[in-house]
Design an enzyme around this catalytic site. Structure first.
Site, PDB file in Angstrom:
ATOM      1  CG  HIS A   1      -3.290  -7.633  -5.625  1.00 17.92           C
ATOM      2  ND1 HIS A   1      -2.141  -8.054  -6.263  1.00 17.92           N
ATOM      3  CD2 HIS A   1      -3.302  -6.290  -5.718  1.00 17.92           C
ATOM      4  CE1 HIS A   1      -1.483  -7.006  -6.711  1.00 17.92           C
ATOM      5  NE2 HIS A   1      -2.169  -5.923  -6.409  1.00 17.92           N
TER       6      HIS A   1
ATOM      7  CG  HIS B   1      -6.456  -2.820  -5.334  1.00 21.38           C
ATOM      8  ND1 HIS B   1      -5.551  -2.286  -4.432  1.00 21.38           N
ATOM      9  CD2 HIS B   1      -5.704  -3.320  -6.337  1.00 21.38           C
ATOM     10  CE1 HIS B   1      -4.317  -2.465  -4.889  1.00 21.38           C
ATOM     11  NE2 HIS B   1      -4.387  -3.091  -6.046  1.00 21.38           N
TER      12      HIS B   1
HETATM   13  P1  5GP Z   1      -0.813  -3.297  -7.124  1.00 25.26           P
HETATM   14  O1  5GP Z   1      -0.228  -1.959  -7.464  1.00 25.26           O
HETATM   15  O2  5GP Z   1       0.136  -4.449  -7.376  1.00 25.26           O
HETATM   16  O3  5GP Z   1      -2.176  -3.503  -7.729  1.00 25.26           O
HETATM   17  O4  5GP Z   1      -1.105  -3.213  -5.577  1.00 25.26           O
HETATM   18  C1  5GP Z   1      -0.300  -3.740  -4.578  1.00 25.26           C
HETATM   19  C2  5GP Z   1      -0.918  -3.325  -3.256  1.00 25.26           C
HETATM   20  O5  5GP Z   1      -0.374  -4.132  -2.234  1.00 25.26           O
HETATM   21  C3  5GP Z   1      -0.642  -1.861  -2.898  1.00 25.26           C
HETATM   22  O6  5GP Z   1      -1.879  -1.186  -2.710  1.00 25.26           O
HETATM   23  C4  5GP Z   1       0.169  -1.964  -1.602  1.00 25.26           C
HETATM   24  O7  5GP Z   1      -0.121  -0.955  -0.681  1.00 25.26           O
HETATM   25  C5  5GP Z   1      -0.203  -3.336  -1.081  1.00 25.26           C
HETATM   26  N1  5GP Z   1       0.831  -3.981  -0.296  1.00 25.26           N
HETATM   27  C6  5GP Z   1       2.142  -4.127  -0.646  1.00 25.26           C
HETATM   28  N2  5GP Z   1       2.813  -4.826   0.295  1.00 25.26           N
HETATM   29  C7  5GP Z   1       1.904  -5.139   1.262  1.00 25.26           C
HETATM   30  C8  5GP Z   1       2.001  -5.850   2.484  1.00 25.26           C
HETATM   31  O8  5GP Z   1       3.052  -6.352   2.898  1.00 25.26           O
HETATM   32  N3  5GP Z   1       0.857  -5.963   3.228  1.00 25.26           N
HETATM   33  C9  5GP Z   1      -0.333  -5.434   2.810  1.00 25.26           C
HETATM   34  N4  5GP Z   1      -1.394  -5.602   3.602  1.00 25.26           N
HETATM   35  N5  5GP Z   1      -0.448  -4.747   1.644  1.00 25.26           N
HETATM   36  C10 5GP Z   1       0.649  -4.603   0.882  1.00 25.26           C
END
Ligand code: 5GP
Ligand code: ZN
Length: 137
Positions: free
Chosen positions: A98, A100
């Site tokens: 993903h 951001h």
């Molecule tokens: P990472 O730390 O892996 O780069 O970011 C994961 C992101 O996914 C976090 O910003 C978190 O808030 C978001 N996230 C986790 N679970 C969900 C979910 O069920 N729905 C949505 N919309 N975002 C999620």
């Protein structure tokens, strides 16, 4: 596969979608770092940058270029960060690639992920030579 983002992509879990096409989906982060914090994912499960196909990589960047100006305009942001983590050590929590998109404002509370260090030009030169030799097309 038990992947939250695959379930969002398939419609088995809800999300507040802002954009989708045949390759990617963009939706609002459930715990936003700033107002408008958006995630772009490939529909096809790839755990990180290294697993992403060239076509999905291009589609994600194209979507970012489409969505970012709209987020900036509609939130009145002063700027926007793209942020993307690979591996636990880098802070990756969800192991479905993903990107951001984080709208930014002058003086907002988000911090840079690094503090500037110092460098030695010989070390930089040797390192650049070593890495560039290892990179193939
Ligand atoms: P990472 O730390 O892996 O780069 O970011 C994961 C992101 O996914 C976090 O910003 C978190 O808030 C978001 N996230 C986790 N679970 C969900 C979910 O069920 N729905 C949505 N919309 N975002 C999620
Ligand atoms: Zn997945």
């Amino acid at each position: 596969m038990d992947c939250i983002f695959c379930k969002i992509a398939s419609g088995d879990l809800p999300a507040f979608k802002v954009f989708e096409d045949e390759r990617v989906l963009a939706f609002l982060d459930i715990n936003p770092g700033t107002r408008g914090h958006t995630l772009i994912i490939p529909r096809f499960h790839s755990k990180d940058l290294f697993a992403l196909t060239d076509a999905d990589s291009a589609a994600i960047m194209a979507a970012a270029q489409k969505i970012a100006p709209v987020l900036i305009r509609e939130t009145g942001a002063d700027g926007l960060n793209l942020h993307q983590s690979n591996g636990e050590a880098a802070g990756q929590v969800i192991f479905h690639y993903h990107m951001h998109l984080l709208p930014r404002w002058h003086g907002d509370s988000l911090c840079s992920p690094w503090t500037p260090g110092t460098s030695d030009s010989n070390d930089l030169q040797q390192f650049a030579e070593r890495i560039s030799r290892c990179i193939t097309d």
